[in-house]
Design an enzyme around this catalytic site. Structure first.
Site, PDB file in Angstrom:
ATOM      1  N   CYS A  77       0.828  -1.196   0.000  1.00  0.00           N
ATOM      2  CA  CYS A  77       0.000   0.000   0.000  1.00  0.00           C
ATOM      3  C   CYS A  77       0.866   1.251   0.000  1.00  0.00           C
ATOM      4  O   CYS A  77       2.038   1.215   0.345  1.00  0.00           O
ATOM      5  CB  CYS A  77      -0.915   0.021   1.227  1.00  0.00           C
ATOM      6  SG  CYS A  77      -1.903  -1.479   1.427  1.00  0.00           S
TER       7      CYS A  77
ATOM      8  N   ARG B 143      -4.814   7.179   0.380  1.00  0.00           N
ATOM      9  CA  ARG B 143      -3.937   6.021   0.229  1.00  0.00           C
ATOM     10  C   ARG B 143      -4.481   5.076  -0.840  1.00  0.00           C
ATOM     11  O   ARG B 143      -5.640   5.180  -1.259  1.00  0.00           O
ATOM     12  CB  ARG B 143      -3.820   5.279   1.555  1.00  0.00           C
ATOM     13  CG  ARG B 143      -5.123   4.835   2.224  1.00  0.00           C
ATOM     14  CD  ARG B 143      -5.465   3.364   2.078  1.00  0.00           C
ATOM     15  NE  ARG B 143      -4.426   2.435   2.347  1.00  0.00           N
ATOM     16  CZ  ARG B 143      -4.093   1.962   3.554  1.00  0.00           C
ATOM     17  NH1 ARG B 143      -4.762   2.372   4.630  1.00  0.00           N
ATOM     18  NH2 ARG B 143      -3.132   1.072   3.681  1.00  0.00           N
TER      19      ARG B 143
ATOM     20  N   ASN C  19       0.964  -2.036   6.001  1.00  0.00           N
ATOM     21  CA  ASN C  19       1.607  -3.268   6.427  1.00  0.00           C
ATOM     22  C   ASN C  19       3.100  -3.077   6.689  1.00  0.00           C
ATOM     23  O   ASN C  19       3.791  -2.374   5.943  1.00  0.00           O
ATOM     24  CB  ASN C  19       1.409  -4.346   5.357  1.00  0.00           C
ATOM     25  CG  ASN C  19       1.223  -5.710   5.977  1.00  0.00           C
ATOM     26  OD1 ASN C  19       0.855  -5.838   7.133  1.00  0.00           O
ATOM     27  ND2 ASN C  19       1.467  -6.742   5.186  1.00  0.00           N
TER      28      ASN C  19
END
Length: 351
Positions: free
Chosen positions: A28, A42, A105
């Protein structure tokens, strides 16, 4: 409106919506942008989707924390969430004061701890509502972070703690927060970008390897005696990495964001430009094979006008920009307001 916290232990509250099995990696990218207003958003890249919804948490929805009691009143917030047991597990959100936060993450580097005395013990999934519920600025968030301990408590057996790090951003700047084996680390984030591994400190350091990048046409620095020249238009940013790794996406998003020019002064101009910035790191089905016939794709891209509380998004199969306005809802109620994502490509025919 100052938040009010009542110390009463109760149900689980929401925080980060996504939980990964050991060995899973999502890719991401989060970004900030400033024109007349401040924007925060995002991409979320993975090989399957949860039932994500644009979710508004009003001021009087009770957030019940594992160790910190119940936050009965707080700042209202809007963002993308996976709602479980009527609680919003936010992936990214912006509160009514214009402060935004997103978790990305950070597998293999994130370390959460047992409860600690004399600390605000917050489960990782509670982190976003804990910060956005109380803080109007990055400065206030930084002060609150000095008292925090991110614990390893799970939301449920089915949703163990996801290994994440976070970007917190507003009109007064941006920071990256990482809970690692050395403790909580807070970094100033001058590029307003966050991806995944490695640590933010290493990501920033590697930008030194790309200080030669320029949006202008390249010059021959290879050898003065060789007649090297540009052979087409559009050769700016020569040498910028184009692969899908988090390191390369960090460089690409940082360069794009730092050199981005918004020509117009309308809301539509700013929103369009923000989506183009994150478009530099989109993932197309087929380019990132994760095995078993699955491919990582950009499930959604968000852009929130944090100054005005308008949450825009696109999805992999719907490039039309959809929008939800925080301030068109009753922000003093006690119930979540949820908008399922609009899927299916929207094509405007002209003949």
């Amino acid at each position: 409106m100052p938040p009010k916290i009542v110390m009463r232990f109760g149900r689980l509250s929401g925080g980060i919506f996504l939980s990964f099995k050991k060995g899973d990696y999502d890719m991401c990218t989060a970004a900030t942008y400033k024109t007349k207003d401040f924007y925060f958003g995002r991409t979320l890249d993975y090989d399957f989707a949860y039932d994500d919804e644009v979710t508004i948490t009003p001021r009087n929805f009770p957030f019940c924390f594992r160790c910190m009691g119940t936050m009965k009143t707080h700042y209202a917030m809007i963002g993308m969430a996976y709602v479980v047991r009527d609680y919003p597990l936010y992936c990214d959100a912006v509160n009514e004061k214009g402060l935004g936060m997103a978790g990305l993450n950070f597998v293999g580097n994130a370390v959460y701890r047992e409860m600690m005395r004399n600390k605000n013990n917050i489960a990782s999934y509670e982190f976003i509502p804990w910060i956005l519920g109380q803080c109007a600025t990055v400065k206030e968030a930084r002060e609150l972070l000095g008292r925090i301990n991110l614990t390893n408590m799970a939301f449920s057996e089915e949703l163990p703690p996801a290994q994440l790090h976070w970007i917190i951003a507003g009109e007064d700047g941006a920071i990256t927060v990482e809970s690692v084996k050395e403790g909580i680390r807070i970094y100033d984030n001058p590029v307003g970008i966050l991806t995944n591994n490695p640590s933010f400190e290493q990501q920033m350091f590697q930008l030194n390897n790309y200080m030669y990048l320029s949006p202008k046409e390249p010059k021959n620095n290879f050898c003065a005696s060789l007649p090297l020249s540009t052979y087409s238009r559009g050769m700016g940013a020569m040498g910028m990495p184009g692969d899908l790794s988090s390191e390369s996406r960090f460089v690409r998003a940082a360069f794009t964001r730092m050199n981005s020019v918004c020509e117009g002064d309308t809301e539509e101009d700013s929103v369009s430009q923000f989506f183009h910035i994150l478009g530099s790191v989109e993932q197309q089905r087929g380019c990132c094979d994760v095995g078993d016939g699955k491919y990582e794709v950009t499930l959604y891209t968000s852009c929130c006008n944090a100054s005005r509380g308008i949450y825009y998004y696109t999805s992999y199969d719907n490039h039309q920009i959809s929008a939800v306005d925080l301030h068109r809802e009753d922000l003093d109620c006690t119930r979540l307001v949820r908008y399922p994502l609009i899927h299916g490509e929207q094509i405007r025919w002209q003949n």
